[in-house]
Structures are given as C-alpha cells and as structure tokens.
Design a protein around this motif. Structure first.
Motif, short mmCIF file in Angstrom:
data_model
loop_
_atom_site.label_atom_id
_atom_site.label_comp_id
_atom_site.label_asym_id
_atom_site.label_seq_id
_atom_site.Cartn_x
_atom_site.Cartn_y
_atom_site.Cartn_z
N LEU A 178 -10.78 12.54 -50.12
CA LEU A 178 -11.99 11.75 -50.03
C LEU A 178 -13.19 12.60 -50.40
CD1 LEU A 178 -11.43 9.61 -46.81
CD2 LEU A 178 -11.56 8.80 -49.17
N GLU A 179 -13.83 12.24 -51.50
CA GLU A 179 -15.01 12.94 -51.96
C GLU A 179 -16.15 12.72 -50.97
OE1 GLU A 179 -16.20 12.93 -56.39
OE2 GLU A 179 -17.30 11.29 -55.45
N GLY A 180 -16.89 13.81 -50.66
CA GLY A 180 -18.05 13.68 -49.77
C GLY A 180 -19.26 13.24 -50.54
N ASP A 181 -20.43 13.53 -50.00
CA ASP A 181 -21.67 13.21 -50.70
C ASP A 181 -21.71 13.93 -52.04
OD1 ASP A 181 -22.75 11.50 -48.83
OD2 ASP A 181 -23.59 13.14 -47.66
N THR A 182 -22.31 13.30 -53.03
CA THR A 182 -22.36 13.87 -54.37
C THR A 182 -23.76 14.35 -54.70
OG1 THR A 182 -22.90 11.82 -55.52
CG2 THR A 182 -20.57 12.23 -55.06
N GLY A 238 -22.71 5.15 -45.73
CA GLY A 238 -22.44 6.42 -45.06
C GLY A 238 -22.73 7.63 -45.91
N HIS A 239 -23.00 7.44 -47.20
CA HIS A 239 -23.32 8.55 -48.09
C HIS A 239 -24.84 8.64 -48.26
CE1 HIS A 239 -19.19 9.41 -49.66
NE2 HIS A 239 -19.00 8.18 -49.19
N LYS A 240 -25.29 9.83 -48.56
CA LYS A 240 -26.73 10.03 -48.73
C LYS A 240 -27.23 9.30 -49.98
CE LYS A 240 -26.40 14.27 -51.51
NZ LYS A 240 -26.70 15.71 -51.58
N ALA A 241 -28.51 9.03 -50.00
CA ALA A 241 -29.12 8.42 -51.18
C ALA A 241 -29.05 9.39 -52.35
CB ALA A 241 -30.56 8.05 -50.88
#
Length: 535
Positions: free
Chosen positions: A11-15, A108-111
């Motif tokens: 699962l890739e985290g924030d990009t 749930g991921h950052k902007a």
C-alpha cells in the motif's frame, strides 16, 4: 504476463506533489504586471455543484504592451478521492488552454498541489483589449468522490524592451470554445466570419482530447476482436484516430494528436507523482493553412469542420486560427492552386493468431500536398505545404482479452516553403515522433470499487523545428521527452488492497529561449528518488 508492470506489492503512502521534467516557460527580466483570474477558487460550490471562474480581462495600464511574453500560471490543490477532470480557459471566446488534472490518492491522504504554466504570447492580439474570460475545472462530487480542486490562476505580462523585444506574433486570432464529436455526430462545425481582408499567412492550431472509449484510443481494438472477448469490455473501432479538417468541404489536413494519458488512465498509480507527458496542458498541433488564404480573405462566411473517423467515444476539438496580415495593404487576394489531401487516411488492418490470443496490426499513412498563392503589397507569394504521417499499432491480446501489449509508432512532418518570383522567402519544417508501448492486465474486475489492475507504459515525445531555404536547414527548437512507468492497484469494496508504482522520466533538448536543458526524475512508492537537472 510478459512485459507487464513489476511494481512491488503493498500500500503506497502519501505521495509527493507531481512534477514533470519539461522546462518551465522562461521569463524575461523586464518590468511586468500580474493579473489574477482566480484565487483559491473551488471547482465545486457549497452545494457540491461544479462552478467556473469568470470575469473581464484587460491589459494592465502599467504593462499596456508591447509584450516580450505573456504567461499563464495555475496552481491547483486537491485532496480526498476524485477522478481526473478536464480544465480549460477561454478568453474572448478563444480556448487558450486545455488540460486535465491530477487524480488524488484518496481519503486519508494528504492534499497534493501541482503547478503548470503556458506561454500565451502567440495570442497577444487577443489580449490587447478587454475580453471576457471563463475557466476552471469541471468536477463532479458524490459521497465517494469528494475531491474539490482549489485553483489559483494568474496572467503575467512582461513588457518588451531593447534587450527583450516583442516577438513576431499573429496580427489576429480567431478562436472558438471547444465542441465535442461523438459516434452520433462525428463531425463538428465552426463558423468563420469577419476575418481580416488582408491575411498573408494563416495557421490552424488544434487541440484534441479523447474521452469515454476513446480516452485511450491507442488500445482500442478492431470490432471483431472486441466481439470475440465480450467479457473483457474492450473498446472497438481500432486504434487509429485523427481529426480530418475541411474548409467549406475541401479537405485541409488530417490532424494527429499525441497519445495523452490522464492521471487516472490505465492504472492510476502509474502517475503518482510523475504524470504522463503533457497531462496538465495538452499538446496542440499546428497546421499551415496559408494555401487557403485566398478563400479566407473574400469577406464571406466559411465553414471549418472536423470529422473523427473510427470514433468510438467522444472527442473535444478546440481550433484556433493564427492570422498574419499585410501591413502595407488593406486587402489581399489569392487562390488555392492544388489540394491533394486525402479526406480519410488510408488504413490497413491485419489479424493473426498468437499463443493464447490474437494480434491485430493497424497501419495508416498520409502524403498530402496543398499549394496556393497570395497577392500581397510585396508581390505574389506562393506557398507549398507538404504533410506526411506514418502510423503503426501492434496489439497482442491474450488472457481472453484481459491482457494487452500495445506497441505504437506515429511520426510525421510538415514542410512549408514560400516563394516569390521563383526565390524562397521562407521555409519551415516541423517533425514529430510519438512512440508508445503499453502493457496492462485486469483481473477480478467487477466495478470501480472492486478490481485488480497492473500496467506499464513507456512513451516518448520528440519534436524538431527547422528553418532554411528549402534545401539546407538549421534547428530552431528541439526536444525529446521520455517516460517509463509501472503500477499496480487493487480495490475490494472500495478499500485499496494494493497500491504502488515507480517511474522514470527525462527531458533533453532546448527550453523556449533556445538554451540547452536536461532534467531527469525518478520515483518509487509515490516519492521522488532522483532529481537531476542542468541548463
């Protein structure tokens, strides 16, 4: 699955925020003024309805012109879950920008925030007086797709001075809002009227954007192959696409398009954080239509039409005429002498069995010539325009149509030579090459909330411009942008079970001020791992 993406499962985290290797628009060191078109403008209002920003654009009094450069800058921030969307900007009814958006990673991921710019100097004639403008991202929200695109857009006018003179640009711009072609209406029409009566040269700029089953037209298959694998949901009508332009029914050109891929295309994790080439600002094509000037200056209204053969989805078509006029005469005249333009490019399809499936190979070619003359204040000028295109798409379909390996080459050239009294006045040559290779596989696909996708893409955009005397040439612009990406995405009941990708990309050539430029980027698991630039 040979050649398919080998992205590590997980699962890739924030990009990271997306960045491309292409050089930014250069800015002259002159006095300048910035005008705001939108400031953190949301694509959707409080009720969730899509909305556009609008107003009146006037040249700032402190930077009234002439301009060395005019640049559009746009910064966009988005979070939540959302599809990739379309954005545009019209000024005075002319579509000056057309592009697509980044697709956010989900709840749930950052902007994420991204920026793009575009040189609007070629449209300077349009910007010299107050004009209405309208633009923004057409976005749709739901209980699942919650992303709202916040847009800040500005136009900066850079004053010309002795060290930074104003470039030669079109004296008049005749543009239109886009129109959409679809299978029920494969031809769209634009009415030309009130054009200058003293045109000497004319260029047709065309931006094409495919949607629905033509969003990724290069992996569309022949109809009989689509029928052979009904469960795979393959799009038909084959992979060859162009927009056939005509003036009052007379064929003008077959207009090609770069194989754009949007940030939700094939596998969304292919494009985090490195998006495909020209995703945010789609690449347009420029056609020399000077041989048709004799018709354009007659004071009558004319029909400019575009037909998309083999259309299987939708095509947004945005044309703009860039017109140069005679500064020594109020009127010019002329005639079209020769028009050898195929209404539709010759296409050939061959199919053969391969292990576990079928290969379909589609080829298409053009070798078109137009010639005309214009009687100007300097004398009679003849212009000959030659346009060639060579297209080949080879598609291996296996796994009951759920696995594809597509290898496509598409290249061509436009050569324009203008003469007066038998002597060459100007000669220009533009060449392009758009190769792309795509591998993709869909497993356990139920709907957009339950699936497993893997894919890889390698794409290149090579552009080369030259001027000369018709026999010898020297380079005025050159670029080679390359990208290779792989990704995997799995989702069960709307929850990501796999999400990962990796990519490399590089730009080499010149920037828009003809300075050497090189930029290499690499990313893995959504984060940049290399960033090297020179020039």
């Amino acid at each position: 699955m040979a050649g398919t993406a080998s992205a590590a499962q997980g699962l890739e985290g924030d990009t990271d925020n997306p960045v491309t290797p292409a050089p930014a628009v250069s800015r002259p060191a002159t006095e300048h003024c910035t005008v705001s078109l939108a400031d953190k403008f949301p694509s959707n209002g409080p009720d969730g309805a899509s909305q556009l920003f609008s107003g009146t654009l006037a040249p700032p009094s402190a930077c009234a012109g002439p301009w060395a450069k005019v640049v559009l800058d746009e910064t966009v921030t988005v979070s939540g879950r959302q599809y990739d969307r379309i954005g545009d900007l019209t000024i005075g009814g002319t579509e000056v920008y057309w592009g697509t958006t980044e697709e956010p990673s989900g709840e749930g991921h950052k902007a994420i925030t991204y920026h793009f710019d575009k040189d609007l100097t070629p449209y300077s004639a349009l910007l010299r007086k107050p004009q209405p403008f309208k633009g923004g991202i057409v976005n749709f929200q739901s209980s699942i797709y919650t992303g709202n695109y916040m847009q800040t857009a500005t136009l900066t006018y850079y004053r010309a001075d002795r060290a930074h003179p104003a470039p030669q640009v079109a004296d008049a711009v005749a543009g239109f809002p886009h129109q959409d072609a679809n299978p029920g209406q494969g031809t769209v029409h634009f009415a030309l009227s009130a054009l200058p009566r003293n045109i000497t040269r004319a260029y047709l700029e065309v931006t094409l954007e495919g949607g629905a089953c033509d969003e990724q037209w290069f992996d569309d298959v022949p109809d009989d192959v689509a029928a052979k694998y009904p469960a795979a949901g393959l799009c038909g009508h084959g992979p060859f696409r162009e927009a056939n332009a005509a003036l009052d029914g007379t064929p003008v050109a077959g207009v090609q398009t770069f194989p754009h891929i949007y940030s939700g295309g094939i596998v969304p994790t292919l494009w985090r954080p490195i998006v495909a080439i020209d995703t945010f600002s789609l690449h347009s094509e420029l056609v020399d239509v000077t041989p048709f000037v004799g018709r354009l200056v007659d004071g009558a209204s004319h029909d400019l039409s575009f037909t998309v053969p083999n259309i299987g989805g939708s095509w947004s078509i945005s044309p703009t005429l860039l017109l140069y006029t005679d500064h020594g005469a109020a009127t010019t005249s002329g005639a079209l002498v020769k028009s050898e333009v195929a209404p539709v490019a010759a296409q050939y399809t061959a199919e053969r069995p391969i292990t576990g499936g079928v290969n379909a190979t589609v080829t298409a070619n053009r070798d078109d010539v137009t010639t005309g003359y214009v009687d100007t204040s300097a004398g009679r000028v003849y212009t000959r325009v030659e346009r060639t295109r060579a297209f080949l798409n080879s598609d291996d379909m296996t796994g009951n149509g759920l696995v594809q390996h597509v290898a496509q080459t598409d290249s061509g050239q436009q050569t324009s030579v203008s003469t007066m009294d038998g002597r060459v006045r100007s000669a220009d040559r533009h060449s392009y090459s758009y190769p792309i290779t795509v591998d993709d596989s869909a497993a356990n696909y139920v709907d957009d909330q339950n699936f497993q996708l893997t894919g890889s893409v390698e794409m290149t955009q090579v552009l080369h411009d030259e001027t000369g005397d018709g026999r010898s040439w020297h380079t005025t612009a050159a670029s080679d942008e390359w990208l290779k990406s792989s990704g995997v995405l799995g989702r069960t009941n709307g929850v990501n079970t796999e999400s990962d990708g990796s990519a490399q990309t590089a730009y080499s050539g010149f920037d828009d001020s003809r300075r050497p430029y090189f930029h290499y980027l690499a990313a893995n698991h959504g984060l940049f791992t290399a960033d090297k630039a020179s020039g």
